[in-house]
Design an enzyme around this catalytic site. Structure first.
Site, PDB file in Angstrom:
ATOM      1  N   ASP A 124      54.431  15.311 -30.379  1.00 47.78           N
ATOM      2  CA  ASP A 124      53.460  14.233 -30.529  1.00 47.78           C
ATOM      3  C   ASP A 124      53.996  12.981 -29.845  1.00 47.78           C
ATOM      4  O   ASP A 124      54.728  13.066 -28.855  1.00 47.78           O
ATOM      5  CB  ASP A 124      53.185  14.000 -32.024  1.00 47.78           C
ATOM      6  CG  ASP A 124      51.776  13.523 -32.294  1.00 47.78           C
ATOM      7  OD1 ASP A 124      51.490  12.355 -31.988  1.00 47.78           O
ATOM      8  OD2 ASP A 124      50.963  14.311 -32.815  1.00 47.78           O
ATOM      9  N   HIS A 152      50.915   7.625 -33.781  1.00 50.58           N
ATOM     10  CA  HIS A 152      50.217   8.859 -34.138  1.00 50.58           C
ATOM     11  C   HIS A 152      51.153   9.895 -34.737  1.00 50.58           C
ATOM     12  O   HIS A 152      50.877  10.492 -35.783  1.00 50.58           O
ATOM     13  CB  HIS A 152      49.543   9.418 -32.883  1.00 50.58           C
ATOM     14  CG  HIS A 152      48.679  10.608 -33.113  1.00 50.58           C
ATOM     15  ND1 HIS A 152      49.139  11.906 -32.996  1.00 50.58           N
ATOM     16  CD2 HIS A 152      47.378  10.710 -33.433  1.00 50.58           C
ATOM     17  CE1 HIS A 152      48.152  12.752 -33.234  1.00 50.58           C
ATOM     18  NE2 HIS A 152      47.070  12.055 -33.506  1.00 50.58           N
ATOM     19  N   SER A 209      43.296  15.808 -35.536  1.00 48.97           N
ATOM     20  CA  SER A 209      44.735  15.558 -35.518  1.00 48.97           C
ATOM     21  C   SER A 209      45.282  15.406 -36.932  1.00 48.97           C
ATOM     22  O   SER A 209      46.430  15.735 -37.190  1.00 48.97           O
ATOM     23  CB  SER A 209      45.055  14.284 -34.733  1.00 48.97           C
ATOM     24  OG  SER A 209      45.049  14.499 -33.363  1.00 48.97           O
TER      25      SER A 209
END
Length: 613
Positions: free
Chosen positions: A173, A216, A421
């Site tokens: 990620d 994220h 996600s």
């Protein structure tokens, strides 16, 4: 490429990840997708060989540049590509490429490949090189809660003593900020035991961010393994004792490339035994330019699966994209289109912690997959308005300060995101609990167990639901068919108490493909592929693993899929029909969803501030 290695620490209840891409699918983005992708994924100019590869070494998406190379009109242009050789590339191969003006970016020996920046003029030489198997674009890559645990029944697994301890999870990620107390063990040591960057960009910034400059990956990590220490347990992750391996493939803007992700997957396999890596979380994806059988990104996730690692992938956030009335069908992204991996769609809680209140989030991508018509997503999990760890100083936190959530220490310790996600790490956490309970489970057995025990959403009496999205001024209608919600909603309690075992062999839980029969207008499930025999696939083989058991009695009748009257495959005269099934029928039919100019987005499926009602 930089890395930081830590000694493995005792696992405890510590993090939680969130993977998203759908909190605010702005109208501008939808328009960009609808107009900028040249929706017409037809590569009929290059014939497909029987082995699933194109007869040309050069991928169809490079055909226009190849034509320029042949005509000598490249004008100094360069292009980033992944070159797959017939053997692991040697020094001689690299020297040859250098002689053609190419620059090596990344060695990808796991798939007998390497990533290069080459002059467009060199494509003609690559096309004629007998040592080369294929040349594809090195696509850019994008990134694709307190109610999650209630809706999925995680408490039952915790009560039984399972928290993911001892299970290593590789998070590929934007990085993980391991300074968050929710990621520490009882001794104050971080459970993020390894960091490595594959982007070649800065891992800190002037705002105090470290490792995760986008925000994220830390959020995703919290959904997987946060321990809720700064929220009195309210925002604990699904597997709060799991160990995390941070493989940073996305930069401060949440963007990366095929090669950064493939390199990270390659490293996860290399570190598998060191950190007991049993699961990879991929809350990211991109458009589909070719069959999964030819895509280097899909080959990489298959290599991880074949090595014994469960690969869990976000389905994508394109469910609101309607081309010629297709209503979001055919929009699952790569590598979630690969039939081996476990592909996750997103639901929303509607303000309740009850599983029966969960409905499909309108942005969650739907199957069947482009080109191969694989039945996806495989499973659903909560993904809307998920509260997880914040990453101070990161891009998302700075852009959406209204989404920050205060912890028990009075600081902005948490952040709200939405998307597939965020749903993906919830499933990853569930897989970690299963593997702690029964460490001998293979990836296919984990996938089959989670799918079989999923709560069948059509069992709630759902046929369709609608959702109004104020910022788009649109209402979206979703159905609860095989291509929209897969096997149903993640049920951790049922999975952790179930003892049914699919065969341990690779491919036993291969996602089926759907084939349209023009003679009678039906769509049927086909099991197996060119490498996995249909008799080896568990679905439909017995009462225990029958198709109606896995996907619900009103979804599948024998091998014939039952559709609603409003879905695009019911009328083969409609333009929507060709969007899903392409210009021809059968498993090789091309689809018009992604277009000949495939989206460059290889990024995180995350968004902040979605206002879906």
């Amino acid at each position: 490429m930089e890395y930081t290695k830590r000694s493995p620490k005792p696992a405890g209840r510590e993090e939680r990840h969130s993977a998203a891409w759908g909190k605010r699918l702005s109208l501008g983005l939808v328009v960009l997708l609808a107009t900028g992708m040249a929706f017409g994924q037809r590569w009929n100019n290059l014939a497909s060989e029987g082995n699933g590869r194109f007869s040309s070494r050069i991928a169809p998406e490079l055909s226009s540049l190849l034509a320029k190379a042949h005509h000598g009109t490249t004008k100094g242009q360069t292009v980033k590509v992944i070159v797959q050789y017939k053997q692991v590339p040697t020094a001689a191969h690299y020297a040859t490429m250098q002689g053609r003006g190419g620059r090596l970016n990344t060695k990808l020996h796991m798939i007998k490949s390497a990533a290069f920046t080459i002059p467009v003029s060199a494509l003609a030489a690559l096309e004629a090189d007998p040592e080369i198997l294929s040349v594809t674009i090195d696509h850019p890559m994008n990134v694709m809660d307190d109610l999650t645990n209630d809706a999925t029944g995680v408490d039952a697994a915790w009560t039984a003593g399972y928290n993911g301890a001892g299970v290593g999870v590789a998070v590929i990620d934007s990085g993980i900020n391991d300074s968050h107390p929710d990621l520490q063990d009882a001794n104050g040591n971080s459970r993020v035991v390894y960091h490595q960057d594959f982007t070649g960009t800065a891992t800190t910034n002037a705002n105090g961010a470290q490792y995760d400059l986008y925000g994220h990956g830390t959020h995703v990590a919290g959904i997987i393994a946060g321990n809720g220490s700064l929220s009195a347990g309210q925002y604990a992750g699904v597997a709060p004792g799991a160990t995390l391996i941070d493989l940073r493939a996305l930069d401060a803007n949440g963007a990366g490339t095929d090669s950064t992700v493939i390199a990270a997957i390659q490293q996860a396999i290399a570190l598998q035994n060191t950190y007991n890596i049993r699961i990879i979380n991929l809350s990211l994806g991109r458009g589909i330019p070719e069959s999964y059988t030819q895509d280097p990104l899909c080959q990489a996730v298959e290599a991880a699966w074949n090595s014994g690692i469960v690969v869990v992938v976000a389905a994508g956030n394109y469910g609101r994209l309607s081309v010629n009335g297709s209503n979001g069908f055919g929009t699952v992204t790569a590598p979630g289109n690969d039939p081996l991996v476990l592909t996750v769609g997103a639901t929303k809680s509607n303000g309740s912690g009850s599983a029966s209140s969960e409905t499909k989030a309108s942005y969650s991508s739907k199957g069947p997959t482009t080109y191969d018509h694989v039945v996806k997503p495989d499973i659903m999990a909560p993904g809307n308005d998920i509260v997880s760890l914040s990453a101070p100083g990161a891009t998302l936190e700075g852009s959406y300060p209204q989404e920050l959530v205060t912890g028990t220490d009075g600081k902005n310790d948490y952040f709200t995101l939405s998307g597939t996600s965020m749903a993906t790490p919830a499933v990853v956490g569930a897989a970690a609990l299963l593997l702690q309970e029964q460490s001998t489970l293979t990836p296919d057995q984990v996938k089959a167990r989670l799918m079989k025990t999923a709560t069948k959403m059509n069992g709630f009496g759902l046929v369709s639901t609608s959702a109004y999205v104020p910022h788009l001024s649109q209402t979206f209608v979703d159905f609860y068919d095989l291509f929209s919600v897969g096997s149903g909603l993640l049920n951790v309690q049922a999975a952790s108490t179930n003892t049914d075992l699919a065969p341990a062999t690779i491919g036993s839980a291969l996602s089926p493909s759907a084939v349209y029969n023009a003679q009678n207008g039906t769509v049927s499930l086909v099991y197996g592929n060119s490498t996995v025999a249909s008799t080896s696939v568990v679905w439909g083989t017995s009462v225990v693993w029958g198709t109606s058991v896995v996907w619900g009695t009103s979804i599948v009748n024998g091998r014939s899929v039952v559709w609603g009257t409003s879905l695009p495959w019911n009328n083969n005269l409609s333009s929507a029909f060709s969007v899903v099934w392409g210009t021809s029928t059968g498993t090789t039919a091309s689809s018009v969803v992604w277009g000949t100019s495939v989206s460059d987005a290889n990024s995180a499926f995350t968004d902040a501030g979605d206002d879906e009602q």
